[in-house]
Design an enzyme around this catalytic site. Sequence first.
Site, PDB file in Angstrom:
ATOM      1  N   TRP A 199      -7.848  -6.422   5.785  1.00  0.00           N
ATOM      2  CA  TRP A 199      -6.450  -6.818   5.679  1.00  0.00           C
ATOM      3  C   TRP A 199      -6.211  -7.898   6.737  1.00  0.00           C
ATOM      4  O   TRP A 199      -6.779  -7.828   7.839  1.00  0.00           O
ATOM      5  CB  TRP A 199      -5.538  -5.630   5.957  1.00  0.00           C
ATOM      6  CG  TRP A 199      -5.572  -4.561   4.898  1.00  0.00           C
ATOM      7  CD1 TRP A 199      -6.374  -3.470   4.883  1.00  0.00           C
ATOM      8  CD2 TRP A 199      -4.762  -4.487   3.729  1.00  0.00           C
ATOM      9  NE1 TRP A 199      -6.113  -2.711   3.770  1.00  0.00           N
ATOM     10  CE2 TRP A 199      -5.122  -3.301   3.041  1.00  0.00           C
ATOM     11  CE3 TRP A 199      -3.756  -5.281   3.182  1.00  0.00           C
ATOM     12  CZ2 TRP A 199      -4.527  -2.910   1.843  1.00  0.00           C
ATOM     13  CZ3 TRP A 199      -3.162  -4.892   1.995  1.00  0.00           C
ATOM     14  CH2 TRP A 199      -3.541  -3.732   1.331  1.00  0.00           C
ATOM     15  N   TYR A 258      -4.885   6.492  -9.365  1.00  0.00           N
ATOM     16  CA  TYR A 258      -6.133   5.779  -9.066  1.00  0.00           C
ATOM     17  C   TYR A 258      -7.283   6.321  -9.914  1.00  0.00           C
ATOM     18  O   TYR A 258      -8.165   5.589 -10.344  1.00  0.00           O
ATOM     19  CB  TYR A 258      -6.483   5.901  -7.577  1.00  0.00           C
ATOM     20  CG  TYR A 258      -5.636   5.013  -6.698  1.00  0.00           C
ATOM     21  CD1 TYR A 258      -6.070   3.732  -6.346  1.00  0.00           C
ATOM     22  CD2 TYR A 258      -4.398   5.427  -6.237  1.00  0.00           C
ATOM     23  CE1 TYR A 258      -5.301   2.910  -5.548  1.00  0.00           C
ATOM     24  CE2 TYR A 258      -3.612   4.605  -5.440  1.00  0.00           C
ATOM     25  CZ  TYR A 258      -4.067   3.354  -5.097  1.00  0.00           C
ATOM     26  OH  TYR A 258      -3.297   2.535  -4.313  1.00  0.00           O
ATOM     27  N   CYS A 271       0.814  -1.223   0.000  1.00  0.00           N
ATOM     28  CA  CYS A 271       0.000   0.000   0.000  1.00  0.00           C
ATOM     29  C   CYS A 271       0.846   1.271   0.000  1.00  0.00           C
ATOM     30  O   CYS A 271       1.676   1.474   0.880  1.00  0.00           O
ATOM     31  CB  CYS A 271      -0.905  -0.024   1.236  1.00  0.00           C
ATOM     32  SG  CYS A 271      -1.764   1.535   1.523  1.00  0.00           S
ATOM     33  N   THR A 286      -8.550   0.240   6.750  1.00  0.00           N
ATOM     34  CA  THR A 286      -7.415   0.701   5.951  1.00  0.00           C
ATOM     35  C   THR A 286      -6.085   0.552   6.683  1.00  0.00           C
ATOM     36  O   THR A 286      -6.028   0.501   7.915  1.00  0.00           O
ATOM     37  CB  THR A 286      -7.595   2.190   5.566  1.00  0.00           C
ATOM     38  OG1 THR A 286      -7.571   2.984   6.753  1.00  0.00           O
ATOM     39  CG2 THR A 286      -8.917   2.414   4.832  1.00  0.00           C
ATOM     40  N   VAL A 287      -5.017   0.487   5.896  1.00  0.00           N
ATOM     41  CA  VAL A 287      -3.657   0.657   6.397  1.00  0.00           C
ATOM     42  C   VAL A 287      -3.105   1.946   5.804  1.00  0.00           C
ATOM     43  O   VAL A 287      -3.510   2.310   4.700  1.00  0.00           O
ATOM     44  CB  VAL A 287      -2.756  -0.536   6.012  1.00  0.00           C
ATOM     45  CG1 VAL A 287      -3.133  -1.773   6.792  1.00  0.00           C
ATOM     46  CG2 VAL A 287      -2.754  -0.798   4.513  1.00  0.00           C
TER      47      VAL A 287
END
Lengths: 337, 337
Positions: A90, A188, A57, A124-125
């Site tokens: 995750w 993105y 990520c 999220t990370v």
Amino acid sequence: MEQNTGAAAEVSTEGAYVTGGEYTRDTTYIETRITRDAVDGYPVEAGRYRLVVARACPWAHRSTIVRRLLGLEDAISIGVCGPTHDARSWTFDLDPGGVDPVLGIERLQQAYFRRTPDYPRGITVPAIVDVPTGAVVTNNFPQITLDFSSEWVDFHRDGAPALYPEDLQAEIDTVAQRVYTEVNNGVYRCGFAGSQEGYDAAYDRLFTALDWLEERLAGQRFLVGDTITEADVRLFTTLVRFDAVYHGHFKCNRQKLTEMPVLWAYARDLFQTPGFGDTVNFDQIKAHYYMVHTDINPTKVVPKGPDPSGWLTPHGREKLGGRPFGAGWAPTRPVDA
Amino acid sequence: MEQNTGAAAEVSTEGAYVTGGEYTRDTTYIETRITRDAVDGYPVEAGRYRLVVARACPWAHRSTIVRRLLGLEDAISIGVCGPTHDARSWTFDLDPGGVDPVLGIERLQQAYFRRTPDYPRGITVPAIVDVPTGAVVTNNFPQITLDFSSEWVDFHRDGAPALYPEDLQAEIDTVAQRVYTEVNNGVYRCGFAGSQEGYDAAYDRLFTALDWLEERLAGQRFLVGDTITEADVRLFTTLVRFDAVYHGHFKCNRQKLTEMPVLWAYARDLFQTPGFGDTVNFDQIKAHYYMVHTDINPTKVVPKGPDPSGWLTPHGREKLGGRPFGAGWAPTRPVDA
């Protein structure tokens, strides 16, 4: 802040909403801060927090670079998720038994639920977890690295660089903002465009910004001032993924990074600096994007290319002057401490 | 011989079967030949036949190059289908009213049905249609170009090159066979691999062959002998599509063609030779692959890149000697005659 799909159908695997053919990122995070004055209830304290990331990520990658540049390895431990999260979370599938050895959990989602039962947003990370309670403190990635610089100063290593010095903050913020909207997020916007028109506009925006950077960096070694700053960290995480995933998978293909001579030399200069290249895992990067985004790569086949050996070739940027670490020096600890 | 999907579910848009993760091309064609002795009932005769192609298709591209190199424009007219056939057939959607002005049909399938009602195989280009009956004579693409060279000699232009000279036929056949299985078809084997293992093996095969070609062409200007032959035509049609579609869409991404110095110079040498570059339409090539293969590009978004301007840069291959057209000379007629 790569995130899982979650239950809501309109949330993509990247925590984004596609509206009218254009990609929009969900930018609502848990904004609790860890500070010296503990204003949000979380004081700076060595050994108390665990930084959870995925090598894949780019948003998490910022935090692993800054942690290493500043020498925060002993103060803040790290947990590493595998590259291919499932629809819910995750996961710690790289760890023995699939369990993070410090937090004792299999899924990062569990730490989010400790903070907020039925946490409704993307998992999220990067996320910083309070080890005693097992709850996520923050996943607010832009603030995490700035706080590493400004709040964790007592734990910086000797020779740590000033990544966010006061006299340069305004310029760093300005440059980083354009890099964020046009480059970090711009790739993105190309890859997740819902229409040809959305893609075409996104492509033009992206390469307009890359042309600006190519010009800006032609005469100066780093983005702001004559040392590495937070701005370079933020640009690097996109550049290092460019040829491996964004060029093909996201159709950012006017050129490869290797065909933009200034940016390619700049990116290699950083890659060859301790803290940058040694935090990159190309296999995990490629596995993540190509296996998770089944809406744009239904076969989940991961390309074997490109050949990454070029990253170690001479870059010639020393001739532009500057000192990467200013008055400090490079980190010398082993990686993954 | 790009072909439509047809009714059979196991036939892909490229007329291929995927078995056990590896891509296999359907290679059964209508093998009727047009010859001087009319052994199959179709004599060589100027004005009688129409070559139907699509600019997108590499297999059809061979025939448009050879037709132009040999100056067969007056003898054999050409019909051009649009890049994005539907599930049933290539169509004449580029023509006014969507009808081929000579054959009077909207869909190439109609000419196949004139030959064989309910023709069960793929509707492929190139196809040669007998204008008086409106029926397809042949779609056997490897034979079509060889017959242009050997059977249509009475209609060759002054200065036409010998693309398939008798003394070189054995070597041309050997080289072309390896180019066919490993390169022309090799890119499809990568792109349509049904598994990671199938793809990995296909990628290694492809780049092994490209390394062989890079080495072979380092010291000689053309593939066989010192002039352009059928072998060069067959390699060119894959190389010219490499960066535009195969590198990203088919994941043939160890390098771009522009990063293989010998092959890139060789491909530019041909591109800049009349008959090659002037038969290339990058927009139609990209539209075809990215819009037709929804199994690997569900969004149908067509990349804007790469920048094709490099094709016109100096290639420096003249220093290797050789005469592209041997005793002949380049075609000088306008394109699309």
